[in-house]
Design an enzyme around this catalytic site. Sequence first.
Site, PDB file in Angstrom:
ATOM      1  N   LYS A 147       0.801  -1.223   0.000  1.00  0.00           N
ATOM      2  CA  LYS A 147       0.000   0.000   0.000  1.00  0.00           C
ATOM      3  C   LYS A 147       0.837   1.278   0.000  1.00  0.00           C
ATOM      4  O   LYS A 147       0.385   2.314  -0.476  1.00  0.00           O
ATOM      5  CB  LYS A 147      -0.962  -0.008   1.181  1.00  0.00           C
ATOM      6  CG  LYS A 147      -2.060  -1.054   0.996  1.00  0.00           C
ATOM      7  CD  LYS A 147      -3.248  -0.777   1.888  1.00  0.00           C
ATOM      8  CE  LYS A 147      -4.364  -1.765   1.620  1.00  0.00           C
ATOM      9  NZ  LYS A 147      -4.087  -3.097   2.216  1.00  0.00           N
TER      10      LYS A 147
ATOM     11  N   GLU B  28      -9.970   5.562   4.846  1.00  0.00           N
ATOM     12  CA  GLU B  28     -10.444   4.445   5.653  1.00  0.00           C
ATOM     13  C   GLU B  28      -9.333   3.411   5.732  1.00  0.00           C
ATOM     14  O   GLU B  28      -8.400   3.431   4.934  1.00  0.00           O
ATOM     15  CB  GLU B  28     -11.666   3.805   4.978  1.00  0.00           C
ATOM     16  CG  GLU B  28     -11.339   2.842   3.825  1.00  0.00           C
ATOM     17  CD  GLU B  28     -10.718   3.487   2.600  1.00  0.00           C
ATOM     18  OE1 GLU B  28     -10.867   4.723   2.438  1.00  0.00           O
ATOM     19  OE2 GLU B  28     -10.061   2.771   1.817  1.00  0.00           O
TER      20      GLU B  28
ATOM     21  N   SER C 130       1.624  -9.720  -0.991  1.00  0.00           N
ATOM     22  CA  SER C 130       1.255  -8.302  -0.799  1.00  0.00           C
ATOM     23  C   SER C 130       1.695  -7.727   0.537  1.00  0.00           C
ATOM     24  O   SER C 130       1.894  -6.518   0.650  1.00  0.00           O
ATOM     25  CB  SER C 130      -0.257  -8.145  -0.970  1.00  0.00           C
ATOM     26  OG  SER C 130      -0.958  -9.039  -0.127  1.00  0.00           O
TER      27      SER C 130
HETATM   28  C1  LIG Z   1      -5.044  -4.134   1.988  1.00  0.00           C
HETATM   29  C2  LIG Z   1      -4.352  -5.362   1.710  1.00  0.00           C
HETATM   30  C3  LIG Z   1      -4.789  -6.234   0.691  1.00  0.00           C
HETATM   31  C4  LIG Z   1      -6.049  -6.010  -0.086  1.00  0.00           C
HETATM   32  O1  LIG Z   1      -6.075  -4.859  -0.864  1.00  0.00           O
HETATM   33  P1  LIG Z   1      -5.987  -4.892  -2.424  1.00  0.00           P
HETATM   34  O2  LIG Z   1      -6.371  -3.521  -2.837  1.00  0.00           O
HETATM   35  O3  LIG Z   1      -6.919  -5.935  -2.921  1.00  0.00           O
HETATM   36  O4  LIG Z   1      -4.585  -5.210  -2.766  1.00  0.00           O
HETATM   37  C5  LIG Z   1      -4.041  -7.357   0.417  1.00  0.00           C
HETATM   38  N1  LIG Z   1      -2.925  -7.642   1.112  1.00  0.00           N
HETATM   39  C6  LIG Z   1      -2.478  -6.828   2.101  1.00  0.00           C
HETATM   40  C7  LIG Z   1      -1.243  -7.219   2.831  1.00  0.00           C
HETATM   41  C8  LIG Z   1      -3.165  -5.682   2.414  1.00  0.00           C
HETATM   42  O5  LIG Z   1      -2.713  -4.895   3.396  1.00  0.00           O
END
Ligand SMILES: *Cc1c(COP(=O)(O)O)cnc(C)c1O
Length: 412
Positions: A102, A124, A391
């Site tokens: 993010k 948010e 992610s």
């Molecule tokens: C917020 C988050 C997601 C989900 O958000 P996307 O917009 O679908 O990428 C996935 N993995 C992690 C580690 C997150 O913090």
Amino acid sequence: MTVKEDKLTALAVENMPDENGFFGEYGGRFIPPALESIMEEIEQAYLEIRKDPAFIEELAVLNKHFTGRPSPVYHCKALSEAIGGGQIYLKREDLNHTGAHKINHCLGEALLAKRLGKKKIIAETGAGQHGVALATAAALVGLECDIYMGEVDIAKEYPNVVRMQILGAKVVPVGHGLKTLKEAVDAAFEAYLADPVTQLYAIGSVVGPHPFPMMVRDFQSIIGREAREQIQEMTGKLPDNLVACVGGGSNAIGLFSAFLQDEDVNIYGVEPSGSSLNYGEHAATLSLGTPGLIHGFKSYVLQDDEGNPAPVNTIASGLDYPGVGPQHSYLKDVERVNYEVINNDEAIDAFFRLSREEGIIPAIESSHAVAYAMKLAATLDRDQTILINLSGRGDKDIDFVVENYGKKYGIE
Ligand SMILES: *Cc1c(COP(=O)(O)O)cnc(C)c1O
């Protein structure tokens, strides 16, 4: 040009969305008239800065020296060997400063807010990852920061709440409805409507009215551009398969966007099927939703009989959203991306498997992608590859996991 080439060209990042923010029939801008001129201002500013060499350079320097990009690609030899099928690779977004992907779009949005002369950036957060990333970017750039968060998530992701406060942000608890991500988005939207002039709403994913799905995608697309080079250097070819989890869809589109025109690359987006596919017990928007409106854009949406967003509930706060980015809805309809589901137990199993085979503790969100990739790997030959977008890291989830699943995995 053949019809097929035409179809693939239409998927190119620069050809999507159209000038009104539509990906096919999805996306657009369905907002109160009071916000129209503000969104227009944001769009114009973004269209300018994305071509501005000074902005591009400023963001590139921060990506490298602040976030720590490029994030590595790692070959999971032990896990691949244990499964005995395809080779699993991870794009290590968990190693970014703040521990997830993010930060990529938060830096972009914070720089944009500054450029627009805004005093405060608001958002948010679900798992708290977006809130921490935005609070970090706000501290860096010199902006005030308010983060709206459901009370259930505040309790579940408490370390991230404290992090945001240490970084100087204000965490605003949201106590209505299910007290999770959807309500937090509602509350942040309301606050934004009350003062769209001095504040910028920095949406946490590729959702919301145009230009956010485009803008957040562009900031996240660095993942795919890097990974495309890295994996070719390591394996001598493009990946055969891509896997990413899909909440709003930003980490997924960040990886996918560099490969959409490569028809030999199979692409999988993974949604959470939670504890069951019964109403309210999952967040499998693309698998079980229907086209509708949510938070200012058109997309697949999980809806009740009256067209209101349905309750969602999974173990991954960051995936608990009854909508999904409009580009994913389009990619589903044109059958370029396969959208699959993974349930809570499978995700937890993958969480422990990756931790114990490779020494990498994944976020519960990312564990959904790992779980699907493990299933997929078992069906593949050994020379075939899977690139997972990891992610985020799982440090934020360890208390929750141990409390609820520790015994099953030998932790007393
Ligand atoms: C917020 C988050 C997601 C989900 O958000 P996307 O917009 O679908 O990428 C996935 N993995 C992690 C580690 C997150 O913090």
